[in-house]
Write a protein that holds these residues in place. Structure first.
Motif, short mmCIF file in Angstrom:
data_model
loop_
_atom_site.label_atom_id
_atom_site.label_comp_id
_atom_site.label_asym_id
_atom_site.label_seq_id
_atom_site.Cartn_x
_atom_site.Cartn_y
_atom_site.Cartn_z
N VAL A 76 1.16 14.41 -6.29
CA VAL A 76 0.79 13.77 -7.55
C VAL A 76 0.78 12.25 -7.39
O VAL A 76 -0.13 11.56 -7.87
N LEU A 77 1.76 11.70 -6.71
CA LEU A 77 1.78 10.25 -6.46
C LEU A 77 0.60 9.83 -5.59
O LEU A 77 -0.02 8.78 -5.85
N ASP A 78 0.25 10.64 -4.61
CA ASP A 78 -0.95 10.39 -3.80
C ASP A 78 -2.19 10.36 -4.70
O ASP A 78 -3.04 9.47 -4.58
N TRP A 79 -2.30 11.35 -5.57
CA TRP A 79 -3.46 11.42 -6.47
C TRP A 79 -3.51 10.20 -7.39
O TRP A 79 -4.58 9.66 -7.66
N PHE A 80 -2.34 9.76 -7.86
CA PHE A 80 -2.29 8.59 -8.73
C PHE A 80 -2.81 7.35 -7.99
O PHE A 80 -3.57 6.57 -8.55
N LEU A 81 -2.42 7.20 -6.76
CA LEU A 81 -2.91 6.06 -5.99
C LEU A 81 -4.41 6.17 -5.74
O LEU A 81 -5.13 5.17 -5.82
N ALA A 82 -4.88 7.37 -5.45
CA ALA A 82 -6.32 7.58 -5.27
C ALA A 82 -7.06 7.22 -6.56
O ALA A 82 -8.12 6.58 -6.53
N TYR A 83 -6.51 7.61 -7.68
CA TYR A 83 -7.09 7.28 -8.98
C TYR A 83 -7.22 5.76 -9.13
O TYR A 83 -8.14 5.26 -9.76
N ASP A 87 -7.13 4.23 -0.67
CA ASP A 87 -7.62 5.19 0.30
C ASP A 87 -6.60 6.31 0.51
O ASP A 87 -5.39 6.06 0.54
N GLU A 88 -7.09 7.53 0.68
CA GLU A 88 -6.22 8.71 0.78
C GLU A 88 -5.17 8.58 1.88
O GLU A 88 -3.98 8.86 1.66
N GLU A 89 -5.57 8.15 3.05
CA GLU A 89 -4.62 8.03 4.16
C GLU A 89 -3.58 6.94 3.88
O GLU A 89 -2.39 7.13 4.12
N ARG A 90 -4.04 5.83 3.34
CA ARG A 90 -3.12 4.74 3.01
C ARG A 90 -2.16 5.17 1.89
O ARG A 90 -0.97 4.87 1.93
N ALA A 91 -2.68 5.89 0.91
CA ALA A 91 -1.84 6.38 -0.19
C ALA A 91 -0.72 7.25 0.35
O ALA A 91 0.44 7.11 -0.05
N ARG A 92 -1.06 8.14 1.26
CA ARG A 92 -0.06 9.03 1.85
C ARG A 92 1.04 8.23 2.54
O ARG A 92 2.22 8.52 2.41
N GLU A 93 0.65 7.19 3.29
CA GLU A 93 1.63 6.34 3.97
C GLU A 93 2.54 5.62 2.97
O GLU A 93 3.75 5.55 3.16
N GLU A 96 4.87 8.18 1.21
CA GLU A 96 5.90 8.66 2.14
C GLU A 96 6.95 7.57 2.38
O GLU A 96 8.14 7.85 2.46
N SER A 97 6.51 6.34 2.45
CA SER A 97 7.45 5.23 2.65
C SER A 97 8.37 5.08 1.45
O SER A 97 9.56 4.78 1.61
N ALA A 98 7.85 5.28 0.26
CA ALA A 98 8.66 5.14 -0.96
C ALA A 98 9.59 6.33 -1.17
O ALA A 98 10.74 6.17 -1.56
N VAL A 99 9.09 7.54 -0.92
CA VAL A 99 9.84 8.76 -1.23
C VAL A 99 10.66 9.21 -0.04
O VAL A 99 11.83 9.57 -0.18
N ALA A 122 7.28 0.48 -6.32
CA ALA A 122 6.73 -0.74 -6.94
C ALA A 122 6.65 -1.88 -5.93
O ALA A 122 5.63 -2.57 -5.86
N ARG A 123 7.70 -2.07 -5.17
CA ARG A 123 7.70 -3.15 -4.17
C ARG A 123 6.61 -2.93 -3.13
O ARG A 123 5.91 -3.87 -2.74
N ILE A 124 6.47 -1.70 -2.69
CA ILE A 124 5.45 -1.37 -1.69
C ILE A 124 4.06 -1.64 -2.28
O ILE A 124 3.20 -2.24 -1.63
#
Length: 129
Positions: A76-83, A87-93, A96-99, A122-124
């Motif tokens: 869901v957080l990935d989807w939010f960033l995509a929204y 970019d999908e790959e960057r969102a995943r990174e 993952e770094s935050a969670v 937020a910082r990321i």
């Protein structure tokens, strides 16, 4: 799953429930997105932290923090960033770094964990834009 008569309503209800969840998320994404009227507001850490807190909380609640709930939370957080144009790959990174390992199966995150993850998210995101 038991008899056809008992199973059929469940099979019919499942995609409707999934669709309702996706529509709910779409509404939340719209409401939680940083304002697009200035680049400065998209860097405001408050928007990203608030979005993360609300999305983590709603996913934990929706899934009842059952087995592997955190995988869907990451999704869901990935989807939010995509929204929000990430970019999908960057969102995943970024997610993952935050969670990264802070959530566990069968354990709803306590307030301190959600705050820590949201603050890191937020910082990321503030440094990503």
């Amino acid at each position: 799953m038991t008899t056809a008569d008992a199973t059929t309503p469940l099979v019919v209800a499942a995609p409707l429930e999934w669709r309702a969840w996706l529509e709910d998320l779409a509404g939340r994404f719209f409401a939680l997105a940083p304002p697009s009227d200035s680049a400065e507001s998209s860097m405001d850490l408050w928007y990203w932290g608030r979005a993360c807190t609300r999305l983590v909380t709603v996913v934990a609640d929706r899934t009842q923090a059952e087995n592997g709930w955190y995988r869907h939370c990451i999704q869901v957080l990935d989807w939010f960033l995509a929204y929000n144009g990430i970019d999908e790959e960057r969102a995943r990174e970024l997610v993952e770094s935050a969670v990264g390992g802070r959530f566990g199966s069968w354990i709803a995150p306590d307030v301190a964990v959600v705050e820590a993850v949201s603050s890191r998210f937020a910082r990321i995101m503030g440094g990503n834009r």
